[in-house]
Design a protein around this motif. Structure first.
Motif, mmCIF file in Angstrom:
data_model
loop_
_atom_site.group_PDB
_atom_site.id
_atom_site.type_symbol
_atom_site.label_atom_id
_atom_site.label_comp_id
_atom_site.label_asym_id
_atom_site.label_seq_id
_atom_site.Cartn_x
_atom_site.Cartn_y
_atom_site.Cartn_z
ATOM 1 N N SER A 57 0.825 -1.290 0.037
ATOM 2 C CA SER A 57 0.118 -0.151 -0.194
ATOM 3 C C SER A 57 0.904 1.372 0.027
ATOM 4 N N ASP A 58 2.069 1.206 0.683
ATOM 5 C CA ASP A 58 2.889 2.202 0.753
ATOM 6 C C ASP A 58 3.877 2.416 -0.472
ATOM 7 N N PHE A 59 4.411 1.483 -1.144
ATOM 8 C CA PHE A 59 5.225 1.389 -2.042
ATOM 9 C C PHE A 59 5.032 0.507 -3.251
ATOM 10 N N ASP A 60 5.516 1.048 -4.526
ATOM 11 C CA ASP A 60 5.284 0.406 -5.668
ATOM 12 C C ASP A 60 5.662 -0.928 -5.881
ATOM 13 N N ILE A 61 5.425 -2.028 -5.434
ATOM 14 C CA ILE A 61 5.743 -3.158 -5.365
ATOM 15 C C ILE A 61 4.477 -4.396 -5.370
ATOM 16 N N ASN A 62 4.658 -5.352 -6.032
ATOM 17 C CA ASN A 62 3.482 -6.188 -5.612
ATOM 18 C C ASN A 62 3.790 -7.285 -4.407
ATOM 19 N N TYR A 63 2.495 -7.816 -4.186
ATOM 20 C CA TYR A 63 2.401 -8.616 -2.909
ATOM 21 C C TYR A 63 3.717 -9.736 -2.824
ATOM 22 N N GLU A 64 3.749 -10.554 -3.849
ATOM 23 C CA GLU A 64 4.665 -11.627 -3.725
ATOM 24 C C GLU A 64 6.161 -10.928 -3.706
ATOM 25 N N ALA A 65 6.296 -9.917 -4.723
ATOM 26 C CA ALA A 65 7.833 -9.482 -4.222
ATOM 27 C C ALA A 65 8.038 -8.902 -2.781
ATOM 28 N N ALA A 66 6.859 -8.153 -2.452
ATOM 29 C CA ALA A 66 7.199 -7.711 -1.021
ATOM 30 C C ALA A 66 7.446 -8.745 0.046
ATOM 31 N N LEU A 67 6.553 -9.801 -0.056
ATOM 32 C CA LEU A 67 6.964 -10.865 0.734
ATOM 33 C C LEU A 67 8.056 -11.577 0.825
ATOM 34 N N ASN A 68 8.589 -11.694 -0.458
ATOM 35 C CA ASN A 68 10.218 -12.378 -0.785
ATOM 36 C C ASN A 68 11.055 -11.366 -0.181
ATOM 37 N N ASP A 69 10.798 -9.973 -0.411
ATOM 38 C CA ASP A 69 11.743 -8.776 0.351
ATOM 39 C C ASP A 69 11.884 -9.166 1.553
ATOM 40 N N ILE A 70 10.656 -9.280 2.132
ATOM 41 C CA ILE A 70 10.457 -9.278 3.799
ATOM 42 C C ILE A 70 11.163 -10.309 4.245
ATOM 43 N N SER A 71 11.206 -11.526 3.697
ATOM 44 C CA SER A 71 11.632 -12.686 4.160
ATOM 45 C C SER A 71 13.373 -12.453 4.148
ATOM 46 N N ASP A 72 13.668 -11.831 2.958
ATOM 47 C CA ASP A 72 15.260 -11.801 2.993
ATOM 48 C C ASP A 72 15.570 -10.821 3.783
ATOM 49 N N LEU A 73 15.149 -9.789 4.162
ATOM 50 C CA LEU A 73 15.531 -8.547 5.080
ATOM 51 C C LEU A 73 15.581 -9.453 6.472
ATOM 52 N N ILE A 74 14.609 -9.964 6.862
ATOM 53 C CA ILE A 74 14.773 -10.886 8.142
ATOM 54 C C ILE A 74 15.933 -11.714 8.035
ATOM 55 N N SER A 75 16.034 -12.424 7.179
ATOM 56 C CA SER A 75 17.026 -13.441 6.975
ATOM 57 C C SER A 75 18.521 -12.669 7.334
ATOM 58 N N GLU A 76 18.681 -11.715 6.555
ATOM 59 C CA GLU A 76 19.889 -10.787 6.398
ATOM 60 C C GLU A 76 20.171 -10.170 8.199
ATOM 61 N N LEU A 77 19.136 -9.636 8.614
ATOM 62 C CA LEU A 77 19.061 -9.057 10.020
ATOM 63 C C LEU A 77 19.677 -10.227 10.712
ATOM 64 N N ARG A 78 19.017 -11.251 10.873
ATOM 65 C CA ARG A 78 19.308 -12.552 11.527
ATOM 66 C C ARG A 78 20.794 -13.120 11.524
ATOM 67 N N ASP A 79 21.224 -13.109 10.124
ATOM 68 C CA ASP A 79 22.528 -13.493 10.098
ATOM 69 C C ASP A 79 23.640 -12.333 10.495
ATOM 70 N N MET A 80 23.253 -11.266 10.480
ATOM 71 C CA MET A 80 24.031 -9.905 11.213
ATOM 72 C C MET A 80 23.918 -10.121 12.674
ATOM 73 N N GLY A 81 23.128 -10.857 13.129
ATOM 74 C CA GLY A 81 23.248 -10.955 14.715
ATOM 75 C C GLY A 81 22.160 -9.884 15.274
ATOM 76 N N LEU A 82 21.368 -9.111 14.697
ATOM 77 C CA LEU A 82 20.526 -8.046 14.850
ATOM 78 C C LEU A 82 19.313 -8.128 15.647
ATOM 79 N N LEU A 83 18.655 -9.222 15.336
ATOM 80 C CA LEU A 83 17.429 -9.964 15.610
ATOM 81 C C LEU A 83 17.402 -11.157 16.614
ATOM 82 N N GLN A 84 16.405 -11.168 17.462
ATOM 83 C CA GLN A 84 16.608 -12.474 18.520
ATOM 84 C C GLN A 84 15.656 -13.414 17.858
#
Length: 84
Positions: free
Chosen positions: A57-84
Motif C-alpha cells: 500500500s505504501d510502495f510500488d511493489i506487488n505482494y509476492e515481491a514484497a513478501l520475498n523481500d521481507i523474508s530476505d530482510l529478516i534473514s539478513e538481519l538475523r545473519d547479522m545478529g541484530l534480531l533475537q
C-alpha cells in the motif's frame, strides 16, 4: 520479533538507522524507507503477511515481491545478529 539487546532503531534527521551499542565501534546500519517500515512493523509484532500488505500500500511493489523481500530482510538481519 525483537531486536537483540543493545541494538536500537533510531530516526536521525529522517533517516532510520540501527545502532549496535554492544560494539566498541558503535556500528551504525542505515535503512532505506522500505526496510525501516518492515522493521518497525516487525517490532510491533505484525505478521509477514500484514507487513507485505502495508508495503504494497505504501510502495510500488506487488505482494509476492514484497513478501520475498521481507523474508530476505529478516534473514539478513538475523545473519547479522541484530534480531533475537
Amino acid at each position: 520479533m525483537k531486536l537483540k539487546d543493545g541494538i536500537v532503531l533510531r530516526d536521525v534527521l529522517g533517516q532510520y538507522v540501527l545502532i549496535d551499542s554492544n560494539s566498541s565501534k558503535q556500528e551504525i546500519l542505515k535503512l532505506n524507507n522500505t526496510a525501516a517500515t518492515v522493521l518497525s512493523d516487525l517490532l510491533l509484532g505484525k505478521s509477514e503477511d500484514e507487513i507485505a500488505n502495508h508495503v504494497v500500500s505504501d510502495f510500488d511493489i506487488n505482494y509476492e515481491a514484497a513478501l520475498n523481500d521481507i523474508s530476505d530482510l529478516i534473514s539478513e538481519l538475523r545473519d547479522m545478529g541484530l534480531l533475537q
